[in-house]
Design an enzyme around this catalytic site. Structure first.
Site, PDB file in Angstrom:
ATOM      1  N   SER A 202      81.589 -34.717  61.086  1.00  0.00           N
ATOM      2  CA  SER A 202      80.960 -34.353  62.362  1.00  0.00           C
ATOM      3  C   SER A 202      79.621 -35.064  62.441  1.00  0.00           C
ATOM      4  O   SER A 202      79.042 -35.427  61.410  1.00  0.00           O
ATOM      5  CB  SER A 202      80.731 -32.843  62.412  1.00  0.00           C
ATOM      6  OG  SER A 202      79.848 -32.529  63.480  1.00  0.00           O
TER       7      SER A 202
ATOM      8  N   TYR B  85      78.830 -24.514  58.627  1.00  0.00           N
ATOM      9  CA  TYR B  85      79.594 -25.644  59.180  1.00  0.00           C
ATOM     10  C   TYR B  85      78.896 -26.960  58.841  1.00  0.00           C
ATOM     11  O   TYR B  85      79.533 -27.921  58.397  1.00  0.00           O
ATOM     12  CB  TYR B  85      79.714 -25.465  60.689  1.00  0.00           C
ATOM     13  CG  TYR B  85      80.529 -26.537  61.377  1.00  0.00           C
ATOM     14  CD1 TYR B  85      81.916 -26.497  61.360  1.00  0.00           C
ATOM     15  CD2 TYR B  85      79.913 -27.592  62.047  1.00  0.00           C
ATOM     16  CE1 TYR B  85      82.674 -27.479  61.991  1.00  0.00           C
ATOM     17  CE2 TYR B  85      80.659 -28.575  62.683  1.00  0.00           C
ATOM     18  CZ  TYR B  85      82.041 -28.510  62.655  1.00  0.00           C
ATOM     19  OH  TYR B  85      82.780 -29.483  63.274  1.00  0.00           O
TER      20      TYR B  85
HETATM   21  P1  NAD Z   1      90.439 -26.931  67.195  1.00  0.00           P
HETATM   22  O1  NAD Z   1      89.951 -25.565  66.865  1.00  0.00           O
HETATM   23  O2  NAD Z   1      90.881 -27.226  68.586  1.00  0.00           O
HETATM   24  O3  NAD Z   1      91.598 -27.350  66.174  1.00  0.00           O
HETATM   25  C1  NAD Z   1      91.512 -27.111  64.796  1.00  0.00           C
HETATM   26  C2  NAD Z   1      92.890 -26.779  64.268  1.00  0.00           C
HETATM   27  O4  NAD Z   1      92.786 -26.525  62.842  1.00  0.00           O
HETATM   28  C3  NAD Z   1      93.485 -25.510  64.907  1.00  0.00           C
HETATM   29  O5  NAD Z   1      94.774 -25.785  65.423  1.00  0.00           O
HETATM   30  C4  NAD Z   1      93.533 -24.522  63.767  1.00  0.00           C
HETATM   31  O6  NAD Z   1      94.603 -23.597  63.842  1.00  0.00           O
HETATM   32  C5  NAD Z   1      93.647 -25.433  62.551  1.00  0.00           C
HETATM   33  N1  NAD Z   1      93.257 -24.741  61.322  1.00  0.00           N
HETATM   34  C6  NAD Z   1      92.215 -23.894  61.156  1.00  0.00           C
HETATM   35  N2  NAD Z   1      92.217 -23.386  59.915  1.00  0.00           N
HETATM   36  C7  NAD Z   1      93.282 -23.929  59.283  1.00  0.00           C
HETATM   37  C8  NAD Z   1      93.825 -23.774  57.973  1.00  0.00           C
HETATM   38  N3  NAD Z   1      93.264 -22.946  57.069  1.00  0.00           N
HETATM   39  N4  NAD Z   1      94.927 -24.495  57.641  1.00  0.00           N
HETATM   40  C9  NAD Z   1      95.526 -25.299  58.555  1.00  0.00           C
HETATM   41  N5  NAD Z   1      95.061 -25.469  59.809  1.00  0.00           N
HETATM   42  C10 NAD Z   1      93.959 -24.792  60.171  1.00  0.00           C
HETATM   43  O7  NAD Z   1      89.255 -27.912  66.787  1.00  0.00           O
HETATM   44  P2  NAD Z   1      88.981 -29.460  67.124  1.00  0.00           P
HETATM   45  O8  NAD Z   1      87.832 -29.501  68.029  1.00  0.00           O
HETATM   46  O9  NAD Z   1      90.222 -30.194  67.440  1.00  0.00           O
HETATM   47  O10 NAD Z   1      88.453 -29.895  65.690  1.00  0.00           O
HETATM   48  C11 NAD Z   1      89.181 -30.703  64.797  1.00  0.00           C
HETATM   49  C12 NAD Z   1      88.238 -31.217  63.730  1.00  0.00           C
HETATM   50  O11 NAD Z   1      87.141 -31.896  64.362  1.00  0.00           O
HETATM   51  C13 NAD Z   1      87.603 -30.101  62.890  1.00  0.00           C
HETATM   52  O12 NAD Z   1      87.509 -30.539  61.538  1.00  0.00           O
HETATM   53  C14 NAD Z   1      86.226 -29.953  63.496  1.00  0.00           C
HETATM   54  O13 NAD Z   1      85.288 -29.437  62.591  1.00  0.00           O
HETATM   55  C15 NAD Z   1      85.907 -31.382  63.874  1.00  0.00           C
HETATM   56  N6  NAD Z   1      84.875 -31.555  64.891  1.00  0.00           N
HETATM   57  C16 NAD Z   1      84.984 -30.960  66.117  1.00  0.00           C
HETATM   58  C17 NAD Z   1      83.968 -31.139  67.048  1.00  0.00           C
HETATM   59  C18 NAD Z   1      84.017 -30.481  68.404  1.00  0.00           C
HETATM   60  O14 NAD Z   1      83.025 -30.574  69.159  1.00  0.00           O
HETATM   61  N7  NAD Z   1      85.123 -29.833  68.799  1.00  0.00           N
HETATM   62  C19 NAD Z   1      82.838 -31.924  66.736  1.00  0.00           C
HETATM   63  C20 NAD Z   1      82.762 -32.515  65.500  1.00  0.00           C
HETATM   64  C21 NAD Z   1      83.784 -32.313  64.583  1.00  0.00           C
END
Ligand code: NAD
Length: 257
Positions: A143, A157
Site C-alpha cells: 500500500s 494496517y
Molecule cells: P476488498 O476488501 O475489496 O477485498 C479483499 C478480499 O480479501 C476480500 O474478498 C476478503 O474476503 C479477502 N480476505 C480477507 N481475509 C482473508 C483471509 N483470511 N483469507 C483469504 N481471503 C481473505 O479489498 P481491496 O480493496 O480489493 O484490497 C485488496 C488488497 O489491496 C488488500 O491487500 C489491501 O490491503 C490492498 N490495498 C487496498 C487499498 C484500498 O484503498 N482499497 C489501498 C492500498 C492497498
C-alpha cells in the site's frame, strides 16, 4: 495474449482488486485459481470469469491457516499441473484500527495474521510450485502507507504493509537466481468496499483526497492492469521493486487546489 497458457493463483478474489484481477488475467489467457474466505462472492467471481470466456476455479481459503493454503496449492497442481503466477492480494483493514494508543492487541494480531503471515504462508507453498514450473512471478499487495504516513491513523494496517514491502525485497533477492521475480504493488486510496467503509463520511473522504494530486480515488481495474504488467514477461527485468499506483500521492508535497 499477455498471459497465454499461464496458471495464476490469486488471493482475495471475492471482491475489489482480486476480482478485477481474476477477470483481467483471464482475459489475457491465464487460468485462475481464485482463493477467498468468502465462499459465495468468490463463486460469483468464478461465474463472471466463465461468462467472459475465461477459466477460474474458486477455492475457499483462509490465508492465516497454513493447511488451507497447502490444500489450495494441491488443488492447483491437480487441476492444472503447474503454477506460474502468485498474486498475494488478500488483505484487511479492520474496524478499531487506529493510533498506537487505542488500537487493541486483538486488532493488531488479526491484521498481521492476514496481511503478513498470510503472504508468507502463500509463499511457503507457492515458491516450491513456481520452482517446479521453472520460475514465475509473485506480486504482493502492499500500500502507499508502506511508504508515507497516513493522515488517518491505522497503525496495525500500516505496520502490516511495511512488512509486506520489506519481505518482498528479501524474497526477491533470495529467489532471483531461480527465475522467480517478486514485486510489490502499492495502490493508492481506492474506491473499493475496504476503503469506503473505513472512510465512512464525506469529510473523511475529502480529507484523504486532499493528498491525491489527481483528485480522485483509484479503481480496482487500474490495480489489475498494474498487477498484469508485473505478472507478465513485460516486467522480466523487474524484481524487488515497489510499483506505486497512487494518483501521484507519494510524489506530492503540496497538492494543487
Ligand atoms: P476488498 O476488501 O475489496 O477485498 C479483499 C478480499 O480479501 C476480500 O474478498 C476478503 O474476503 C479477502 N480476505 C480477507 N481475509 C482473508 C483471509 N483470511 N483469507 C483469504 N481471503 C481473505 O479489498 P481491496 O480493496 O480489493 O484490497 C485488496 C488488497 O489491496 C488488500 O491487500 C489491501 O490491503 C490492498 N490495498 C487496498 C487499498 C484500498 O484503498 N482499497 C489501498 C492500498 C492497498
Amino acid at each position: 495474449m499477455r498471459l497465454e497458457g499461464k496458471i495464476a493463483v490469486i488471493t482475495g478474489t471475492a471482491a475489489g482488486i482480486g476480482r478485477a484481477s481474476a477477470l483481467r488475467f483471464a482475459e489475457e489467457g491465464a487460468a485462475i485459481i481464485g482463493a477467498d474466505v468468502t465462499e459465495d462472492a468468490n463463486a460469483e467471481t468464478a461465474r463472471l470469469v466463465e461468462d467472459a470466456g475465461g477459466k477460474m476455479i474458486s477455492v475457499t481459503v483462509d490465508v492465516t491457516d497454513d493447511a488451507s493454503v497447502a490444500a489450495m496449492f494441491a488443488t492447483a497442481h491437480q487441476q492444472f499441473g503447474r503454477v506460474d503466477i502468485l498474486f498475494n492480494n488478500a488483505g484487511v483493514m479492520l474496524a478499531g484500527d487506529d493510533d498506537a494508543i487505542v488500537t487493541s492487541d486483538e486488532v493488531i494480531d488479526r491484521t498481521l495474521a492476514i496481511n503478513v503471515k498470510g503472504v508468507i504462508h502463500c509463499c511457503r507453498h507457492g515458491i516450491p510450485a513456481l520452482r517446479r514450473a521453472g520460475g514465475g512471478s509473485i506480486i504482493n499487495t502492499a500500500s502507499f502507507v508502506a511508504s508515507v504516513g497516513a493522515a488517518t491513523p491505522q497503525i496495525a494496517y500500516t505496520a502490516s504493509k511495511g512488512a509486506v514491502l520489506s519481505l518482498t525485497r528479501e524474497l526477491a533477492v533470495i529467489h532471483a537466481r531461480e527465475g522467480i521475480r517478486v514485486n510489490a504493488l502499492s495502490p493508492g486510496p481506492l474506491q473499493t468496499e475496504m476503503l469506503m467503509s473505513f472512510l465512512d463520511t464525506d469529510e473523511k473522504r475529502r480529507r484523504r483526497l486532499v493528498h491525491v494530486p489527481m483528485g480522485r480515488f483509484g479503481q480496482a481495474g487500474e490495480m489489475a492492469n498494474a498487477a498484469l504488467f508485473l505478472a507478465s514477461d513485460e516486467s522480466s527485468y523487474m524484481t524487488g521493486s515497489n510499483l506505486l499506483v497512487d494518483g501521484g500521492l507519494t510524489a506530492a508535497y503540496v497538492t494543487p487546489e
